[in-house]
Design a protein around this motif. Structure first.
Motif, PDB file in Angstrom:
ATOM      1  N   SER A   1      40.854 -42.217  10.075  1.00  0.00           N
ATOM      2  CA  SER A   1      39.684 -42.425   9.244  1.00  0.00           C
ATOM      3  C   SER A   1      39.848 -41.701   7.901  1.00  0.00           C
ATOM      4  CB  SER A   1      38.482 -41.887  10.010  1.00  0.00           C
ATOM      5  OG  SER A   1      37.332 -42.083   9.290  1.00  0.00           O
ATOM      6  N   PRO A   2      39.595 -42.402   6.785  1.00  0.00           N
ATOM      7  CA  PRO A   2      39.761 -41.752   5.483  1.00  0.00           C
ATOM      8  C   PRO A   2      38.644 -40.758   5.191  1.00  0.00           C
ATOM      9  CG  PRO A   2      38.893 -43.962   5.213  1.00  0.00           C
ATOM     10  CD  PRO A   2      39.159 -43.781   6.672  1.00  0.00           C
ATOM     11  N   LYS A   3      38.840 -39.923   4.184  1.00  0.00           N
ATOM     12  CA  LYS A   3      37.770 -39.045   3.725  1.00  0.00           C
ATOM     13  C   LYS A   3      36.682 -39.888   3.061  1.00  0.00           C
ATOM     14  CE  LYS A   3      39.798 -34.555   3.276  1.00  0.00           C
ATOM     15  NZ  LYS A   3      40.756 -34.760   4.323  1.00  0.00           N
ATOM     16  N   LEU A   4      35.481 -39.344   3.036  1.00  0.00           N
ATOM     17  CA  LEU A   4      34.359 -40.132   2.529  1.00  0.00           C
ATOM     18  C   LEU A   4      34.614 -40.672   1.118  1.00  0.00           C
ATOM     19  CD1 LEU A   4      31.485 -41.186   2.972  1.00  0.00           C
ATOM     20  CD2 LEU A   4      30.636 -39.072   1.963  1.00  0.00           C
ATOM     21  N   LYS A   5      35.043 -39.777   0.247  1.00  0.00           N
ATOM     22  CA  LYS A   5      35.244 -40.187  -1.143  1.00  0.00           C
ATOM     23  C   LYS A   5      36.348 -41.231  -1.263  1.00  0.00           C
ATOM     24  CE  LYS A   5      34.404 -37.400  -5.186  1.00  0.00           C
ATOM     25  NZ  LYS A   5      34.549 -36.046  -5.727  1.00  0.00           N
ATOM     26  N   THR A   6      37.406 -41.020  -0.496  1.00  0.00           N
ATOM     27  CA  THR A   6      38.494 -41.990  -0.485  1.00  0.00           C
ATOM     28  C   THR A   6      37.974 -43.351  -0.029  1.00  0.00           C
ATOM     29  OG1 THR A   6      39.847 -40.162   0.262  1.00  0.00           O
ATOM     30  CG2 THR A   6      40.856 -42.343   0.312  1.00  0.00           C
ATOM     31  N   ALA A   7      37.145 -43.309   0.998  1.00  0.00           N
ATOM     32  CA  ALA A   7      36.605 -44.557   1.541  1.00  0.00           C
ATOM     33  C   ALA A   7      35.772 -45.285   0.486  1.00  0.00           C
ATOM     34  CB  ALA A   7      35.763 -44.266   2.778  1.00  0.00           C
ATOM     35  N   ILE A   8      34.942 -44.529  -0.216  1.00  0.00           N
ATOM     36  CA  ILE A   8      34.084 -45.144  -1.234  1.00  0.00           C
ATOM     37  C   ILE A   8      34.942 -45.745  -2.349  1.00  0.00           C
ATOM     38  CG2 ILE A   8      32.339 -44.673  -2.994  1.00  0.00           C
ATOM     39  CD1 ILE A   8      31.165 -42.554  -1.120  1.00  0.00           C
ATOM     40  N   LYS A   9      35.920 -44.957  -2.790  1.00  0.00           N
ATOM     41  CA  LYS A   9      36.797 -45.452  -3.863  1.00  0.00           C
ATOM     42  C   LYS A   9      37.539 -46.696  -3.420  1.00  0.00           C
ATOM     43  CE  LYS A   9      37.657 -41.533  -6.789  1.00  0.00           C
ATOM     44  NZ  LYS A   9      38.394 -40.296  -6.970  1.00  0.00           N
ATOM     45  N   ARG A  10      38.056 -46.649  -2.217  1.00  0.00           N
ATOM     46  CA  ARG A  10      38.839 -47.782  -1.721  1.00  0.00           C
ATOM     47  C   ARG A  10      38.006 -49.054  -1.719  1.00  0.00           C
ATOM     48  NH1 ARG A  10      41.741 -46.226   3.371  1.00  0.00           N
ATOM     49  NH2 ARG A  10      43.060 -45.209   1.836  1.00  0.00           N
ATOM     50  N   LEU A  11      36.745 -48.929  -1.328  1.00  0.00           N
ATOM     51  CA  LEU A  11      35.918 -50.127  -1.243  1.00  0.00           C
ATOM     52  C   LEU A  11      35.533 -50.665  -2.624  1.00  0.00           C
ATOM     53  CD1 LEU A  11      33.851 -49.137   1.865  1.00  0.00           C
ATOM     54  CD2 LEU A  11      35.414 -51.068   1.690  1.00  0.00           C
ATOM     55  N   HIS A  12      35.423 -49.764  -3.598  1.00  0.00           N
ATOM     56  CA  HIS A  12      35.138 -50.253  -4.947  1.00  0.00           C
ATOM     57  C   HIS A  12      36.367 -50.916  -5.566  1.00  0.00           C
ATOM     58  CE1 HIS A  12      31.085 -48.909  -6.039  1.00  0.00           C
ATOM     59  NE2 HIS A  12      31.291 -47.829  -5.326  1.00  0.00           N
ATOM     60  N   ARG A  13      37.526 -50.320  -5.329  1.00  0.00           N
ATOM     61  CA  ARG A  13      38.741 -50.769  -6.006  1.00  0.00           C
ATOM     62  C   ARG A  13      39.919 -50.841  -5.045  1.00  0.00           C
ATOM     63  NH1 ARG A  13      38.661 -52.192 -11.450  1.00  0.00           N
ATOM     64  NH2 ARG A  13      36.434 -52.017 -11.839  1.00  0.00           N
ATOM     65  N   PRO A  14      39.932 -51.796  -4.156  1.00  0.00           N
ATOM     66  CA  PRO A  14      41.043 -51.835  -3.203  1.00  0.00           C
ATOM     67  C   PRO A  14      42.347 -52.259  -3.871  1.00  0.00           C
ATOM     68  CG  PRO A  14      39.292 -53.393  -2.634  1.00  0.00           C
ATOM     69  CD  PRO A  14      39.010 -52.892  -4.006  1.00  0.00           C
ATOM     70  N   ASN A  15      43.449 -51.832  -3.262  1.00  0.00           N
ATOM     71  CA  ASN A  15      44.742 -52.372  -3.670  1.00  0.00           C
ATOM     72  C   ASN A  15      44.861 -53.763  -3.079  1.00  0.00           C
ATOM     73  OD1 ASN A  15      45.558 -50.029  -4.957  1.00  0.00           O
ATOM     74  ND2 ASN A  15      46.156 -49.129  -2.992  1.00  0.00           N
ATOM     75  N   PRO A  16      45.620 -54.620  -3.770  1.00  0.00           N
ATOM     76  CA  PRO A  16      45.730 -55.998  -3.266  1.00  0.00           C
ATOM     77  C   PRO A  16      46.309 -56.063  -1.862  1.00  0.00           C
ATOM     78  CG  PRO A  16      47.082 -55.667  -5.234  1.00  0.00           C
ATOM     79  CD  PRO A  16      46.302 -54.437  -5.056  1.00  0.00           C
ATOM     80  N   ASP A  17      47.127 -55.069  -1.495  1.00  0.00           N
ATOM     81  CA  ASP A  17      47.712 -55.160  -0.155  1.00  0.00           C
ATOM     82  C   ASP A  17      46.937 -54.344   0.883  1.00  0.00           C
ATOM     83  OD1 ASP A  17      48.410 -52.935  -1.451  1.00  0.00           O
ATOM     84  OD2 ASP A  17      50.569 -53.026  -1.041  1.00  0.00           O
ATOM     85  N   ASP A  18      45.775 -53.827   0.514  1.00  0.00           N
ATOM     86  CA  ASP A  18      44.933 -53.180   1.526  1.00  0.00           C
ATOM     87  C   ASP A  18      44.502 -54.240   2.534  1.00  0.00           C
ATOM     88  OD1 ASP A  18      45.020 -50.634   0.605  1.00  0.00           O
ATOM     89  OD2 ASP A  18      43.088 -50.684  -0.448  1.00  0.00           O
ATOM     90  N   SER A  19      44.756 -53.983   3.781  1.00  0.00           N
ATOM     91  CA  SER A  19      44.429 -54.984   4.789  1.00  0.00           C
ATOM     92  C   SER A  19      42.928 -54.992   5.066  1.00  0.00           C
ATOM     93  CB  SER A  19      45.167 -54.654   6.076  1.00  0.00           C
ATOM     94  OG  SER A  19      44.750 -53.384   6.513  1.00  0.00           O
ATOM     95  N   ALA A  20      42.483 -56.057   5.690  1.00  0.00           N
ATOM     96  CA  ALA A  20      41.076 -56.141   6.070  1.00  0.00           C
ATOM     97  C   ALA A  20      40.712 -54.971   6.987  1.00  0.00           C
ATOM     98  CB  ALA A  20      40.801 -57.464   6.770  1.00  0.00           C
ATOM     99  N   GLU A  21      41.644 -54.596   7.848  1.00  0.00           N
ATOM    100  CA  GLU A  21      41.367 -53.482   8.770  1.00  0.00           C
ATOM    101  C   GLU A  21      41.173 -52.184   8.004  1.00  0.00           C
ATOM    102  OE1 GLU A  21      44.857 -55.306  10.479  1.00  0.00           O
ATOM    103  OE2 GLU A  21      43.152 -56.416   9.662  1.00  0.00           O
ATOM    104  N   LYS A  22      41.993 -52.007   6.977  1.00  0.00           N
ATOM    105  CA  LYS A  22      41.905 -50.783   6.212  1.00  0.00           C
ATOM    106  C   LYS A  22      40.532 -50.698   5.525  1.00  0.00           C
ATOM    107  CE  LYS A  22      44.928 -47.987   3.364  1.00  0.00           C
ATOM    108  NZ  LYS A  22      46.119 -47.943   2.508  1.00  0.00           N
TER     109      LYS A  22
END
Ligand code: ADP
Ligand code: MG
Length: 702
Positions: free
Chosen positions: A191-212
């Protein structure tokens, strides 16, 4: 840790590009602070990270194209347009603009390059993109963007680009957000850190999987669940020191109401009324959830409780989420309570100065025994004389914190302190609370989410109701549906036509509704077509709703603003468009607008292709049952973890990000985390609760 108040570093106007007008628009999206913006997550993404070769374009899909301008021709067909032919090494595509300026025409020159993003369709002249977003380049364009492009819910006058830029700014700020990173870390190492999670959801990398991405959502959901349970536990801790006014059986005005109602209460209504009135007799504060499906008749139950308070000379505050609903309650309560000489007032945000003053006086003097209102009730100018009961309708819209605020309003007045000191217990006096919801949720979830509340359930609809008959039809059969409307109208029945075209913005929804209303008016000249949508002022919305209720409109075209609690018993057909985009609970809520009278009601669910597997299942459930609790159980089954796409975000969410269905599996564990945390780290607990609480009411309270 957060130790600054919302006033100092949270003010949105500190962001570049936010003045009073943008601030107001953000407010419409319930974004009041930077933290709110941070938690305003995209509901989907666009892939602009790679250009698609023109021979590999897919129809009806949004794609990024980088190509050279080959030719630019104004075309004067049925509609004037500008046709820009584009090509790359592999093929061709046209870009078509129906509205364009002289500047645009001059800017688009053969030999230059464009990069456009949009959906591709077939046309007589080959593949084309209509009004894509585009940028012109003199030279071969640089590499596309590295991250997926977020798409946010927005509102009229606030463009996608603007809200993207604002979220980006906030993400770049060194914001201190409190988190349970340490507390939750051992539970799941992936499980990612909260801030990481928020950032990831705003700006995912193109290869971030749906699971991620789904893990990131889960991380935030856990934080939010823990905050929720902490809030409830704090409330429970406080409750030990609290007393309420005992409201003993008195004049039995309720009996008179029962005789004057014009209908017999259902057995279930009778049972819950008894449960509630009995509990009100005691000075232990009531904290009760009243669950009942749409149309089960919760309002009248609330009226009996308010009567009990009034006959003991105490006040009741009724908190509702929308002005439409507030007006409707005012009508009902006046009709029911005024013959009993109980004064009912509405504190609306829209009252004129004189009227407002008068209403505030009636509230503070105690003359008004029942006060109905929206958030306006939280304003600091509102003082109750002797508030003994608060009733919160459609409670999912209001957080625990908001209810606490309302509760605090009762302790200030003199009479209250006097009575409090007379009490031997000497505890803090709070009103009894009745919380009503029409969102049936599976029993297992109720038991977790409302573990600290008593629950009353109305599990029966009034006898006169015939079950609504539901049909699921393809959009291609819309004409047939339209043709059937005059017959219904001639028989004196009314129709809702609900448009839910686009989920990005209430503006686009409103436009869709306007278009539908125009279309229906043109096709059905003999019918009176009405229209309500999010861009109407509250007053105009009310006027139109009142006209519909009074029977002066045959077909009411609406966006989902009709969703919550609106009651027009003569409406017997509801047609809902684009149902493939709606979640089960929203579909059920909408369908519940009909079937409220004694004639047979129908619901037509129109869908457009392609219909995904889950959407298909949802529609099947809708066709097979009218029972809200069953629908909720099915919803729980259909929505496993990670299913975040495809359903429209609705206003009836209990949580900001967590979804009680999608994240049901995290609930139990979050409750246990809260149990430990409140004992081991009360400071952090407080910070977390306040971070997640709804800021709107806090701001209204200044
Ligand atoms: P909800 O539970 O969705 O809030 P309402 O309180 O708006 O439902 O009630 C829906 C409609 O049913 C209203 O018009 C109300 O007056 C009517 N109603 C309530 N109870 C009964 C009953 N026992 N018999 C017939 N009609 C009823
Ligand atoms: Mg209701």
């Amino acid at each position: 840790m957060k130790n600054s108040s919302p006033q100092d570093n949270q003010d949105l106007t500190q962001l570049v590009g936010v003045g009073p007008s943008t601030k107001e628009k953000l407010g419409r999206l319930k974004i009041y602070t930077m933290e709110d913006l941070l938690l305003h997550l995209p509901f989907r993404y666009q892939d602009r990270t790679r250009s698609v070769a023109l021979n590999r374009l897919r129809i009806n899909e949004e794609q990024l194209v980088t190509a050279e301008i080959l030719d630019v021709t104004p075309s004067f067909g049925r509609r004037r347009s500008l046709l820009v032919s584009l090509g790359d090494d592999t093929g061709f595509v046209n870009m078509r603009l129906f509205h364009y300026s002289r500047y645009q025409q001059q800017q688009l020159k053969p030999g230059l390059f464009v990069r456009c993003f949009g959906s591709v369709r077939f046309s007589q002249r080959g593949l084309e993109m209509v009004h894509p977003e585009y940028t012109v380049f003199e030279e071969k364009p640089p590499e596309p963007e590295a991250e997926l492009t977020p798409v946010y819910h927005t509102t009229e006058g606030l463009s996608q680009n603007k809200i993207r830029a604002l979220c980006k700014q906030v993400l770049e700020k060194p914001l201190n957000i409190p988190s349970l990173d340490l507390e939750l870390s051992d539970a799941s190492s992936i499980s990612p850190k909260l801030k990481t999670a928020i950032k990831r959801l705003h700006r995912p990398n193109p290869d971030d999987s749906a699971e991620k991405l789904s893990l990131a959502r889960e991380r935030i959901a856990r934080e939010e669940f823990v905050a929720y349970f902490l809030g409830r536990k704090q409330q429970k801790q406080n409750a030990r020191r609290q007393v309420a006014f005992a409201l003993p059986r008195g004049l039995s005005l309720g009996r008179i109401l029962q005789q004057q109602l014009g209908f017999a209460l259902t057995v279930a209504q009778g049972r819950v009324i008894t449960e509630i009135l009995l509990e009100l007799e005691s000075d232990t504060p009531m904290l009760r959830l009243l669950q009942g499906d749409v149309g089960s008749g919760k309002t009248v139950v609330a009226a009996f409780a308010a009567i009990r308070a009034a006959e003991n000379n105490y006040q009741t505050a009724i908190l509702v989420p929308t002005e439409i609903l507030a007006e409707q309650h005012l009508g009902n309560f006046k009709q029911w309570l005024e013959p009993l000489k109980i004064e009912v007032v509405l504190l609306s945000g829209k009252l004129g100065a004189a009227q407002r003053k008068k209403t505030l006086e009636a509230i503070s003097s105690g003359k008004a025994k029942v006060v109905i209102g929206t958030h306006a009730l939280f304003q600091s100018a509102v003082h109750f004389c002797s508030l003994a009961l608060t009733i919160v309708d459609e409670q999912h819209r209001f957080g625990v914190e908001q209810r606490l605020l309302l509760r605090n309003k009762s302790s200030g007045s003199e009479s209250v302190s006097r009575i409090a000191s007379e009490k031997s217990t000497g505890g803090e006096i709070v009103p009894h609370q009745l919380v009503m919801t029409a969102t049936p949720i599976p029993r297992t979830l109720t038991m977790t989410l409302y573990a600290d509340m008593d629950v009353s359930i109305i599990d029966e609809l009034p006898k006169n109701r015939l079950p609504i008959k539901t049909r699921v039809l393809s959009e291609t059969r819309k004409t047939e549906v339209i043709d059937s409307l005059p017959k219904i109208a001639e028989s004196g029945r009314q129709i809702y036509w609900v448009c839910t075209l686009i989920e990005e913005s209430d503006q686009l929804d409103s436009t869709a509704a306007e278009t539908a209303a125009n279309e229906l008016s043109a096709l059905l000249p003999s019918l009176r077509i009405g229209l309500v949508h999010g861009r109407f002022s509250t007053q105009d919305k009310n006027t139109e709703m009142q006209k519909f209720k009074a029977g002066d409109i045959d077909v009411l075209v609406a966006t989902t603003v009709v969703e919550v609690g609106v009651d027009a018993p003569n409406a017997s057909l509801i047609v809902i468009e684009n149902t493939e985009r709606l979640g089960l609970s929203q579909l059920h809520q909408l369908r519940g607008r009909v079937g409220r009278g004694d004639s047979q009601s129908h619901c037509i669910l129109l869908y457009s292709e392609p219909l995904g597997a889950t959407a298909k299942e949802r529609l099947k459930v809708m066709r097979s049952t009218n029972d809200g609790f069953k629908i909720a159980e099915e919803d729980l089954k259909l929505r496993g973890p990670g299913d975040l796409q495809g359903t429209r975000q609705t206003g009836d969410k209990l949580f900001r990000i967590a979804d009680i269905f999608e994240h049901a599996h995290l609930m139990q564990e979050s409750m246990q985390t809260a149990d430990t945390l409140i004992v081991e780290n009360p400071e952090l607990s407080k910070t977390i609760v306040s971070f997640w609480s709804d800021k709107q009411s806090e701001l209204a309270n200044v």
